[in-house]
Design a protein around this motif. Structure first.
Motif, PDB file in Angstrom:
ATOM      1  N   THR A   1      38.679  34.583 -28.783  1.00  0.00           N
ATOM      2  CA  THR A   1      39.826  34.910 -27.921  1.00  0.00           C
ATOM      3  C   THR A   1      39.424  35.696 -26.675  1.00  0.00           C
ATOM      4  O   THR A   1      40.280  36.229 -25.971  1.00  0.00           O
ATOM      5  CB  THR A   1      40.863  35.730 -28.713  1.00  0.00           C
TER       6      THR A   1
ATOM      7  N   ARG B   1      37.145  32.543 -21.597  1.00  0.00           N
ATOM      8  CA  ARG B   1      38.115  31.641 -20.975  1.00  0.00           C
ATOM      9  C   ARG B   1      37.896  31.555 -19.459  1.00  0.00           C
ATOM     10  O   ARG B   1      37.997  30.488 -18.862  1.00  0.00           O
ATOM     11  CB  ARG B   1      39.534  32.102 -21.291  1.00  0.00           C
TER      12      ARG B   1
ATOM     13  N   TYR C   1      45.758  30.193 -20.040  1.00  0.00           N
ATOM     14  CA  TYR C   1      45.086  31.390 -20.549  1.00  0.00           C
ATOM     15  C   TYR C   1      45.629  32.689 -19.950  1.00  0.00           C
ATOM     16  O   TYR C   1      45.191  33.772 -20.321  1.00  0.00           O
ATOM     17  CB  TYR C   1      43.581  31.304 -20.264  1.00  0.00           C
TER      18      TYR C   1
END
Length: 583
Positions: A33, A38, A61
């Motif tokens: 995560t 990301r 995101y």
């Protein structure tokens, strides 16, 4: 820094964007995560030129709400890349202005040099020279920029100095940047592209621009090929010296090719000895390759082959089949390696070079060094030839497979289907047949001399052509043909579109014993049939060999955006897949 972030960043730093994508994508799918991971995935997509998917993930995101100015700046970068890709004119200037404002807003709120220097550069590129120089001066005044300790800070200083037309100082800053411990290929490539645009805007002459950018010029991507020959330490030493001279002159650190005894292994060893990346494409299974392309020149090459294979950055098999006595298998692998070299060079924004250890004799056929040089040159590539001197080419060839006069050749295989066809009501089938299949049939009729075989069953269509660019044309035309189809005629509430998968490779050509029509069969046809089931509706997915051939032959007409390693239907394996789009 987490392991996934570290590995992804390392791949980006080396300019290996395909690996970076895979690393980030897999880690995220497995539950990582991290906002930084990301950000790196979106950055990778942006650098690969896939702005649409990058922007979609940027929004998904929530990077626009990040406290990190670099994360928030990705959207501005996507706008910048889209603007720079536009032709000269008012629309381009407006797009550059929009990107400038996006960066400037982030700089004003963060005082971060990264969005600031991009805002300054875009101000210059959009015709706001005074604003650009004012911004650049404010960035030079930042303590971390005036006393840079990292590559990016030193490169930012160079860029700001260049905007203010302090060219000699900019050159000195770039040299300093290139010597810092964190300088890397990916960063240098990005900086080189940006500063080249600014140099042209400031009307620097070509020689001065070359001197300015010399410290950060990215390595050259090399496709190599050459003759097989028996071991000879004296001759090999002379050839190796000339190979090393070429690699040193070209800064050739990324090499793509095969690993046959003789020239291939010599180049591979030279690349490995200089710490470069070796990317191998073998035409068929390893054991058969050793028998056909290593042992004929003597057993002494075998250990050298195994060492290079083990040390290679990547090893790909153009086909996962045995050698079947088809010379096209060799020519096909060579073209795939050429395409992969051109694709890597595109990401680095450099021009790939071919190195050929060649006697200059043309060949009449699909395989051999002469054929490789011709294929590279036919599509605009530049070749450096090293004469092989007195190499001994009296090879001990193994017994060749009995082909029994079977016809084989290279072809592109296109498969389609319509998601949800099996659930259509009986009353909707005539509308499907006339509307959907009718339109697809009309597309194929536009290529009467190009489509060698075609068939349909239910909602599926098969089309085979010798030419990969023609297959790409057909695939995109099939999708376009359904753009305005009224799917309510089928009882569907929304449009769907065909799933289309395309592959290119060698296969047997024969007459279908049931229908009497021309058909193709073999391992590569089976592989092609496995792509379409994993393709999203409305998309065209293609294999890496197909993408490589398109990059080699028609990069001005098509682009292939990397999707990732995709698991094929029916447990067929996992393969790199690209999405086909028009330029």
């Amino acid at each position: 820094m987490g392991l996934s972030v570290k590995q992804t960043k390392q791949a980006i730093d080396k300019g290996n964007l395909l690996l970076a994508y895979d690393l980030a994508r897999v880690a995220i799918d497995e539950g990582d995560t991290s906002a930084e991971l990301r950000h790196l995935l979106v950055l990778t997509l942006a650098r690969m030129g896939d702005g649409q998917q990058a922007m979609e993930l940027y929004t998904e995101y929530g990077l626009h709400g990040s406290d990190n100015a670099h994360h928030r700046s990705i959207a501005a970068r996507i706008l910048k890349d889209a603007a720079l890709a536009m032709p000269e004119g008012e629309d381009r200037e407006e797009a550059l202005t929009e990107a400038y404002r996006a960066y400037a807003e982030i700089y004003e709120s963060s005082s971060d040099a990264y969005p600031g220097i991009n805002a300054a550069s875009l101000a210059l590129l959009s015709g706001r020279k005074e604003q650009a120089q004012t911004l650049a001066s404010s960035i030079i005044a930042l303590n971390e920029i005036s006393n840079p300790q990292s590559y990016y800070d030193a490169a930012t200083l160079a860029e700001a100095l260049l905007i203010n037309e302090r060219v000699d100082e900019a050159a000195a800053a770039l040299y300093m940047a290139s010597r810092l411990p964190d300088a890397n290929i990916g960063a240098k490539s990005s900086t080189s592209r940006q500063l080249s645009l600014l140099a042209k805007m400031l009307e620097l002459d070509a020689d001065r621009e070359d001197i300015l950018l010399a410290p950060i010029s990215p390595p050259t991507v090399v496709h190599y090929c050459g003759h097989m020959f028996l071991e000879d330490a004296t001759i090999e030493a002379g050839l190796r010296q000339r190979i090393d001279d070429f690699l040193n002159e070209q800064n050739g650190d990324f090499a793509y090719g095969s690993l046959a005894a003789g020239a291939d292994i010599l180049v591979a060893e030279a690349i490995l000895d200089r710490g470069g990346e070796l990317h191998l494409t073998l035409p068929f299974l390893k054991e058969d390759f050793i028998e056909q392309s290593v042992l004929p020149a003597g057993e002494g090459w075998t250990d050298r082959f195994e060492h290079c294979l083990e040390a290679a950055t990547s090893v790909h098999f153009a086909t996962e089949m045995n050698y079947v006595g088809d010379p096209e298998q060799f020519g096909y692998a060579s073209k795939v390696a050429m395409g992969m070299a051109k694709l890597r060079a595109q990401y680095l924004r450099t021009s790939p070079q071919q190195l050929a250890i060649w006697d200059g004799v043309a060949v009449d056929g699909p395989a051999g060094t002469g054929a490789d040089v011709k294929a590279w040159n036919d599509f605009g590539g530049a070749t450096t030839v090293i004469a092989p001197d007195d190499i001994n080419r009296k090879l001990s060839w193994p017994k060749q497979p009995d082909t029994d006069d079977l016809t084989r050749g290279l072809a592109a295989y296109l498969f389609t289907d319509f998601p949800g066809f099996s659930k259509l009501a009986e009353a909707a089938l005539p509308a499907f047949w006339q509307g959907v299949m009718g339109r697809m049939g009309s597309v194929l009729e536009r290529y009467p001399d190009k489509v060698l075989a075609k068939n349909s069953w239910g909602d599926a269509v098969l089309a085979i052509t010798l030419d990969a660019p023609v297959a790409a044309d057909i695939a995109l035309a099939l999708q376009d043909a359904l753009q305005d189809f009224d799917y309510s005629l089928l009882g569907l509430s929304e449009s769907s579109g065909m799933r289309i998968g395309v592959h290119y490779g060698p296969a047997y050509q024969t007459q279908d014993l049931i229908t009497g029509k021309t058909t193709f069969y073999g391992t590569e046809v089976s592989r092609a049939a496995r792509i379409e089931p994993v393709t999203p509706p409305g998309a065209v997915f293609v294999t890496e060999p197909f993408a490589a051939i398109l990059v080699l032959e028609a990069s001005d007409r098509f682009k292939c955006r990397y999707v990732g390693n995709v698991e094929f239907a029916k447990g067929y394996g996992t393969y790199p897949i690209y999405r086909l789009m028009a330029v």
